[in-house]
Motif scaffolding. Structure first.
Motif: not given
Length: 146
Positions: A41-43, A51-52, A56-59, A91-95
């Motif tokens: 998932v990415i927010l 990136l979740i 956890l990474e926020t950029v 918030a979305v998944t890669r799919e």
């Protein structure tokens, strides 16, 4: 050279289409980046992407393995347009990123902007050959019986 400049100038009317396509491509690159990292998932906010996954990474900007940069503001604006509603974050998944992109491509293919681009190409360079498996809306040429 003057003719080439005129042809290039004819493309200026399609900059919005090209920009939109470039931004849509960034969603596919973002989905691939998530897959490479193993994130699910990415927010996305106008300023950052979180990136979740295993960590956890926020950029503000993601640079994928191919060196392509994806900016939070661009991703946010594209998602806002594709989802059709405003939100402080998405918030979305890669799919889901891949599915949203596929739907956007279908809409582009059926839209006036791509049709107008095709007409411009015909005007400046002659007819574009049909791709296999795609209908051009015309009829096939009749073979010469001689």
């Amino acid at each position: 050279m003057d003719n080439l400049l005129k042809k290039a100038g004819a493309m200026l009317g399609h900059l919005d289409l090209f920009t939109h396509m470039l931004h849509l491509r960034s969603l596919l690159q973002l989905a691939a980046h998530l897959e490479e990292r193993g994130d699910r998932v990415i927010l996305v906010t106008p300023q950052t992407m979180t990136l979740i996954g295993t960590d956890l990474e926020t950029v503000e900007v993601i640079t994928n393995s191919k060196g392509v940069q994806i900016q939070a503001g661009v991703a946010y604006n594209v998602l806002q347009g594709l989802k059709g509603h405003e939100a402080p974050e998405y918030a979305v998944t890669r799919e889901e990123l891949k599915a949203l992109n596929a739907e956007a491509i279908r809409n582009l293919e059926q839209g006036d902007a791509l049709r107008a681009f095709g007409e411009t190409l015909v005007r400046i360079s002659g007819p574009i050959p049909a791709r296999k498996g795609r209908s051009t809306g015309g009829t096939a040429p009749t073979p010469d019986p001689t």
